[in-house]
Design a protein around this motif. Structure first.
Motif, PDB file in Angstrom:
ATOM      1  N   PRO A  20       0.782  -1.251   0.000  1.00 16.24           N
ATOM      2  CA  PRO A  20       0.000   0.000   0.000  1.00 16.24           C
ATOM      3  C   PRO A  20       0.804   1.286   0.000  1.00 16.24           C
ATOM      4  O   PRO A  20       0.325   2.297  -0.527  1.00 16.24           O
ATOM      5  CB  PRO A  20      -0.826  -0.122   1.294  1.00 16.24           C
ATOM      6  CG  PRO A  20      -0.861  -1.576   1.603  1.00 16.24           C
ATOM      7  CD  PRO A  20       0.442  -2.126   1.137  1.00 16.24           C
ATOM      8  N   ASP A  21       1.992   1.304   0.598  1.00 13.15           N
ATOM      9  CA  ASP A  21       2.717   2.576   0.690  1.00 13.15           C
ATOM     10  C   ASP A  21       3.659   2.793  -0.491  1.00 13.15           C
ATOM     11  O   ASP A  21       4.538   3.644  -0.448  1.00 13.15           O
ATOM     12  CB  ASP A  21       3.484   2.660   2.014  1.00 13.15           C
ATOM     13  CG  ASP A  21       4.493   1.529   2.191  1.00 13.15           C
ATOM     14  OD1 ASP A  21       4.480   0.584   1.369  1.00 13.15           O
ATOM     15  OD2 ASP A  21       5.288   1.579   3.146  1.00 13.15           O
ATOM     16  N   GLN A  22       3.463   2.030  -1.557  1.00 10.41           N
ATOM     17  CA  GLN A  22       4.255   2.217  -2.772  1.00 10.41           C
ATOM     18  C   GLN A  22       3.321   2.439  -3.959  1.00 10.41           C
ATOM     19  O   GLN A  22       2.169   2.004  -3.947  1.00 10.41           O
ATOM     20  CB  GLN A  22       5.138   0.990  -3.037  1.00 10.41           C
ATOM     21  CG  GLN A  22       6.213   0.754  -1.986  1.00 10.41           C
ATOM     22  CD  GLN A  22       7.091  -0.435  -2.327  1.00 10.41           C
ATOM     23  OE1 GLN A  22       7.091  -0.922  -3.464  1.00 10.41           O
ATOM     24  NE2 GLN A  22       7.854  -0.916  -1.353  1.00 10.41           N
ATOM     25  N   PRO A 317       2.262   7.508  -1.365  1.00 10.08           N
ATOM     26  CA  PRO A 317       3.026   7.931  -2.548  1.00 10.08           C
ATOM     27  C   PRO A 317       2.496   9.239  -3.126  1.00 10.08           C
ATOM     28  O   PRO A 317       1.338   9.607  -2.911  1.00 10.08           O
ATOM     29  CB  PRO A 317       2.813   6.780  -3.547  1.00 10.08           C
ATOM     30  CG  PRO A 317       2.286   5.642  -2.751  1.00 10.08           C
ATOM     31  CD  PRO A 317       1.605   6.211  -1.556  1.00 10.08           C
ATOM     32  N   GLU A 318       3.366   9.940  -3.860  1.00  7.95           N
ATOM     33  CA  GLU A 318       2.932  11.161  -4.549  1.00  7.95           C
ATOM     34  C   GLU A 318       1.933  10.810  -5.656  1.00  7.95           C
ATOM     35  O   GLU A 318       1.850   9.670  -6.109  1.00  7.95           O
ATOM     36  CB  GLU A 318       4.145  11.884  -5.151  1.00  7.95           C
ATOM     37  CG  GLU A 318       5.096  12.465  -4.105  1.00  7.95           C
ATOM     38  CD  GLU A 318       6.231  13.227  -4.754  1.00  7.95           C
ATOM     39  OE1 GLU A 318       6.186  13.417  -5.981  1.00  7.95           O
ATOM     40  OE2 GLU A 318       7.160  13.629  -4.035  1.00  7.95           O
ATOM     41  N   ASN A 319       1.200  11.814  -6.094  1.00  4.31           N
ATOM     42  CA  ASN A 319       0.208  11.633  -7.164  1.00  4.31           C
ATOM     43  C   ASN A 319      -0.833  10.575  -6.818  1.00  4.31           C
ATOM     44  O   ASN A 319      -1.295   9.832  -7.685  1.00  4.31           O
ATOM     45  CB  ASN A 319       0.898  11.266  -8.486  1.00  4.31           C
ATOM     46  CG  ASN A 319       1.927  12.291  -8.901  1.00  4.31           C
ATOM     47  OD1 ASN A 319       1.701  13.484  -8.792  1.00  4.31           O
ATOM     48  ND2 ASN A 319       3.080  11.823  -9.370  1.00  4.31           N
ATOM     49  N   THR A 321      -3.901  10.745  -6.198  1.00  4.18           N
ATOM     50  CA  THR A 321      -5.222  10.884  -6.828  1.00  4.18           C
ATOM     51  C   THR A 321      -5.332  10.056  -8.104  1.00  4.18           C
ATOM     52  O   THR A 321      -6.420   9.609  -8.459  1.00  4.18           O
ATOM     53  CB  THR A 321      -5.533  12.351  -7.176  1.00  4.18           C
ATOM     54  OG1 THR A 321      -4.477  12.876  -7.988  1.00  4.18           O
ATOM     55  CG2 THR A 321      -5.684  13.189  -5.923  1.00  4.18           C
ATOM     56  N   THR A 322      -4.227   9.841  -8.799  1.00  9.14           N
ATOM     57  CA  THR A 322      -4.275   9.127 -10.077  1.00  9.14           C
ATOM     58  C   THR A 322      -4.386   7.618  -9.905  1.00  9.14           C
ATOM     59  O   THR A 322      -4.745   6.920 -10.843  1.00  9.14           O
ATOM     60  CB  THR A 322      -3.043   9.450 -10.940  1.00  9.14           C
ATOM     61  OG1 THR A 322      -1.859   9.069 -10.219  1.00  9.14           O
ATOM     62  CG2 THR A 322      -2.973  10.927 -11.263  1.00  9.14           C
ATOM     63  N   TYR A 323      -4.071   7.110  -8.714  1.00  9.71           N
ATOM     64  CA  TYR A 323      -4.200   5.655  -8.504  1.00  9.71           C
ATOM     65  C   TYR A 323      -4.646   5.319  -7.077  1.00  9.71           C
ATOM     66  O   TYR A 323      -4.250   4.303  -6.512  1.00  9.71           O
ATOM     67  CB  TYR A 323      -2.896   4.928  -8.847  1.00  9.71           C
ATOM     68  CG  TYR A 323      -1.633   5.522  -8.275  1.00  9.71           C
ATOM     69  CD1 TYR A 323      -1.283   5.322  -6.939  1.00  9.71           C
ATOM     70  CD2 TYR A 323      -0.768   6.266  -9.082  1.00  9.71           C
ATOM     71  CE1 TYR A 323      -0.128   5.859  -6.425  1.00  9.71           C
ATOM     72  CE2 TYR A 323       0.394   6.811  -8.569  1.00  9.71           C
ATOM     73  CZ  TYR A 323       0.720   6.591  -7.235  1.00  9.71           C
ATOM     74  OH  TYR A 323       1.870   7.126  -6.712  1.00  9.71           O
ATOM     75  N   SER A 324      -5.520   6.158  -6.526  1.00  9.10           N
ATOM     76  CA  SER A 324      -5.967   5.932  -5.149  1.00  9.10           C
ATOM     77  C   SER A 324      -6.750   4.633  -5.011  1.00  9.10           C
ATOM     78  O   SER A 324      -6.671   3.952  -3.980  1.00  9.10           O
ATOM     79  CB  SER A 324      -6.800   7.113  -4.659  1.00  9.10           C
ATOM     80  OG  SER A 324      -7.916   7.339  -5.498  1.00  9.10           O
TER      81      SER A 324
END
Length: 361
Positions: A20-22, A317-319, A321-324
């Motif tokens: 989850p944190d990657q 991870p950054e971004n 919103t694109t793969y939440s």
């Protein structure tokens, strides 16, 4: 072996082990090329449509192409071995038809011989990604906008809304507008998509957008073939269309008004919990200035309770919103598979594809 999580959007497929944190191990375009038996691409004349889209407006439309894509992802990309397949969690778009759910679980067990399966709705998973089980997701993807209230981990389907408006429609609109301002240049739709991703943005508010219409700085963009085009107010119109769909010729309210309208159909006891835990997701929501414009529109909306956005945890991870939805799927996979809440091969063999409705909800 970690369970694999797959989130197949209309434009990008996200896949990888449930960590989850990657970020997902693979983020790839899901558009494919039609091949001949000798391995060559079909004749590339303008009349031939060689592109194949397995997923259209969020739903699987070409099952043969989807099977080929998943085969590449699982065996080539993620290193699965024939005869030693693992467990898989699949993220489902809002209001997935029952027959589509059944056909997918059948594909997984009968073609890919997986050992375990689970599916969950993207709206729920996007909330999990930011540490919530209740709230409202506004998912603005490539092919659609889904607005879904979620209460205690369950989507309130009666109040949910789906709109067939997304990034692909903004791309087509930009192609038209660039054609008007640069009539001498022929721009491919794939290049328009890149231009949209690079330049599109939202004005601060309605007044700022009106000013831009009167006077907007023009930028020059060089195409791959060396031709130069100009881009001006078109870049702001794309973002504005999400708040005023009439710009695209659509008779619909903007995204914030639609959100408030959705929540108004839910019991008033839940309004505050839902609106104050609003999550933006989907690739189109990452447009420059969109989040700020959304918050400004929310602050002046007619609702007694104003929508408030949930920020992702710093350790994510950054971004995000694109793969939440993928991240939420990775979180859920850490629970359902170890606790044997998933569909096993024995479950499937005993009941058939309909088992997905009983165990994945």
């Amino acid at each position: 072996m970690e369970a694999v999580v797959i989130d197949a959007g209309s434009k990008l497929l996200k896949a990888g082990p449930a960590i989850p944190d990657q970020a997902p191990f693979m983020i790839i375009p899901n558009q494919m090329k039609r091949m001949l038996d000798d391995g060559s691409v079909t004749d590339g004349s303008p009349l031939d449509d060689v592109a194949v889209d397995p997923v259209v407006r969020g739903f699987i439309r070409d099952w043969d192409a989807m099977e080929d894509l998943l085969h590449h992802v699982l065996y080539t990309g993620l290193g699965w071995e024939m005869g030693n397949e693992g467990q898989l969690l699949f993220t489902e778009p809002l209001c997935t038809p029952k027959d589509v759910r059944e056909q997918f679980v059948q594909l997984m067990f009968e073609t890919f011989n997986i050992s375990g399966f689970y599916a969950s709705e993207q709206a729920v998973l996007s909330l999990y990604a930011v540490g919530r089980i209740s709230g409202c997701t506004v998912d603005i993807g490539h092919g659609k906008i889904d607005i879904a209230p979620v209460i205690e981990g369950a989507v309130h389907h009666i109040a949910s809304r789906r709109f067939e408006l997304g990034g692909v429609d903004l791309t087509n609109f930009l192609a038209q507008e660039l054609g008007k301002s640069n009539p001498q240049v022929n721009i491919s739709i794939s290049e328009v998509e890149k231009i949209k991703e690079q330049y599109s943005c939202c004005a601060e508010d309605d007044l700022a957008y009106e000013k831009i219409q009167g006077s907007c700085p023009v930028e020059k963009h060089t195409l791959p073939d060396g031709q130069v085009i100009t881009i001006g107010r078109e870049r702001y119109t794309l973002g504005e269309a999400l708040f005023h769909p009439s710009l695209l010729g659509l008779d619909a309210h903007g995204v914030v008004e639609q959100l408030v309208s959705c929540i108004s159909t839910v019991s008033s006891d839940n309004h505050r919990q839902l609106l104050e835990n609003t999550v933006l997701c989907g690739g189109t929501s990452s447009m420059t200035g969109f989040e700020e414009r959304f918050q400004k529109e929310a602050s002046i909306c007619s609702s007694a309770v104003r929508p408030a956005l949930v920020k992702p945890p710093e350790y994510m991870p950054e971004n995000l919103t694109t793969y939440s939805a993928w991240v939420g799927g990775a979180i859920l996979a850490k629970v359902v598979f170890p606790q044997n809440q998933h569909v096993t091969k024995a479950d499937y063999d005993e009941t058939g594809p309909s088992i997905v409705h009983r165990k994945c909800f």
